[in-house]
Design an enzyme around this catalytic site. Structure first.
Site, PDB file in Angstrom:
ATOM      1  N   GLU A  27       4.680   1.860 -11.986  1.00 28.68           N
ATOM      2  CA  GLU A  27       5.585   1.475 -10.882  1.00 28.68           C
ATOM      3  C   GLU A  27       6.336   0.197 -11.233  1.00 28.68           C
ATOM      4  OE1 GLU A  27       3.569   1.366  -7.072  1.00 28.68           O
ATOM      5  OE2 GLU A  27       2.268   3.041  -7.587  1.00 28.68           O
TER       6      GLU A  27
ATOM      7  N   GLU B  44      -5.327   1.858  -5.499  1.00 25.58           N
ATOM      8  CA  GLU B  44      -5.603   0.530  -4.919  1.00 25.58           C
ATOM      9  C   GLU B  44      -6.940   0.432  -4.174  1.00 25.58           C
ATOM     10  OE1 GLU B  44      -2.151  -0.303  -2.512  1.00 25.58           O
ATOM     11  OE2 GLU B  44      -0.845  -0.422  -4.248  1.00 25.58           O
TER      12      GLU B  44
HETATM   13  C1  GLA Z   1       2.322   0.679  -3.966  1.00 26.41           C
HETATM   14  C2  GLA Z   1       2.172   2.181  -3.879  1.00 26.41           C
HETATM   15  C3  GLA Z   1       3.495   2.877  -3.916  1.00 26.41           C
HETATM   16  C4  GLA Z   1       4.536   2.196  -3.043  1.00 26.41           C
HETATM   17  C5  GLA Z   1       4.631   0.759  -3.427  1.00 26.41           C
HETATM   18  C6  GLA Z   1       5.628   0.011  -2.603  1.00 26.41           C
HETATM   19  O1  GLA Z   1       2.530   0.217  -5.227  1.00 26.41           O
HETATM   20  O2  GLA Z   1       1.370   2.689  -4.904  1.00 26.41           O
HETATM   21  O3  GLA Z   1       3.321   4.186  -3.478  1.00 26.41           O
HETATM   22  O4  GLA Z   1       4.206   2.347  -1.702  1.00 26.41           O
HETATM   23  O5  GLA Z   1       3.370   0.173  -3.194  1.00 26.41           O
HETATM   24  O6  GLA Z   1       6.660   0.748  -2.122  1.00 26.41           O
END
Ligand code: GLA
Length: 373
Positions: free
Chosen positions: A264, A158
């Protein structure tokens, strides 16, 4: 044969057939094995227990794992010289014992990194070289302890904003705009060549962000480091992004040569609570409960069906690009334990995953389980 013996024989046959059916029914990982790994994020809330039905689900259905928190800098090394290796060792052992593709998440992120990382003993901000040194130390330690047992690392998470600018963070402020390239150079130097290195981010379907990430990958490669994969987080909703936009996202990112990891995945069924300050508690806003937390008493079946269709459409796309997509990983196992219940507003009842709170497979599970039938 008298009736009793016949009945006994019949019930024995039914029982053993049931057993066989249970044993041989393939898991998601088997169904998708010619396409990509199926993964899930797990952590100490499961790994710390002697028995965890969630981990049984992961064993059955997953060929990959990612850690929710335990490898983040703050969880693993909260204070100088203090390391929570119990948790990280357990995580790696679980993946190794079950022959899974083990992901390390995450080396460097602006969140969940403790303040001490950026400060010297006098409490002053450290220099660029000092911070780069600390980053190298972290990577060298992990490389020494786990080598290529951890198959891949999210090196940076990010670092790009939605408008395509570099995120302002401590790393960026202290090291400068080249901090991401430097992070990949460190990982490239320290890990064995077979350990894959990824850049991971959310909102990749946003054009300005994606274009900057594509340039970033080129910059890292031009600096002599490798980027083996790009993690599309895929915290998506029932109607964003469209399948067409998701397809464009995968296609364009794949042109960099990096593998695509859906890193994710979850599909929220709640709408963005734009009338409530982010981070607040929904219970403090009873007037907005019905609007932003409407499924407090259960998920209506029509919404579950819509979500199932959405998972199906996206999996269909991932299969179409399975020469590029190497892993599809859920952020969690079951609806009751998901960050979506507490973000962007706390104490909501969300249903983003493919197993419900009782660990029963949802419509989304059925849809992706039977997609390739
Ligand atoms: C982001 C991070 C993860 C996690 C999510 C929310 O996507 O990459 O590690 O913290 O947020 O839980």
């Amino acid at each position: 044969m008298n009736r009793l013996r016949l009945l006994l024989l019949l019930s024995l046959t039914v029982f053993s057939n049931l057993l066989i059916a249970q044993e041989v029914a393939p898991g998601l990982k088997d169904i998708y094995k010619d396409h990509f790994y199926i993964g899930a994020a797990i952590d100490m809330h499961y790994l710390g227990k002697d028995q965890s039905p969630e981990l049984d689900i992961v064993r059955r259905h997953c060929s990959a794992i990612a850690p929710e928190n335990l490898l983040k800098w703050g969880s693993m090394n909260p204070r100088p010289g203090v390391y929570n290796f119990d948790a990280t060792d357990k995580y790696v052992k679980f993946g190794t014992d079950n022959k899974m593709f083990i992901v390390g998440h995450v080396l460097f992120w602006h969140n969940q990194t403790p303040d001490w990382v950026f400060l010297n003993d006098a409490g002053e901000t450290v220099s660029r070289d000092e911070l780069l040194g600390r980053m190298r130390q972290r990577v060298a330690l992990l490389a020494k302890r786990y080598g290529s047992k951890i198959n891949a690392w999210d090196v940076v998470n990010e670092a790009i904003e939605d408008d395509g600018t570099l995120r302002k963070s401590k790393f960026q402020e202290i090291i400068g705009d080249d901090w991401i390239v430097e992070a990949f150079k460190i990982a490239n130097d320290e890990f064995p060549a077979e350990v894959e290195l990824y850049y991971n981010d959310y909102n990749m379907p946003i054009d300005a962000k994606r274009q900057r990430i594509i340039r970033l990958i080129e910059e890292i490669k031009a600096a002599g480091a490798r980027v083996d994969g790009v993690g599309i987080q895929c915290h998506w909703s029932l109607d964003w992004p469209s399948v067409e936009l998701a397809e464009q996202t995968i296609k364009q990112l794949a042109l960099t040569g990096a593998d695509i990891h859906i890193s994710e995945m979850d599909i929220t069924v709640l709408s963005w609570p734009y009338k409530i300050p982010q981070g607040s508690d929904i219970n403090d806003y009873p007037q907005f409960q019905d609007e932003f937390n409407p499924y407090r008493n259960g998920l209506p079946s029509e919404v579950e069906v819509r979500q199932g269709q959405r998972y199906r459409d996206l999996f269909q796309l991932f299969v179409k690009y399975s020469d590029k997509v190497k892993r599809v990983s859920f952020w969690g196992v079951q609806d009751g334990h998901s960050w979506c219940n507490d973000y962007p507003v706390k104490n909501c009842r969300n249903y983003p995953l493919i197993f419900d709170r009782e660990l029963k497979p949802k419509e989304a599970f059925e849809q992706i389980y039977h997609l390739l039938d």
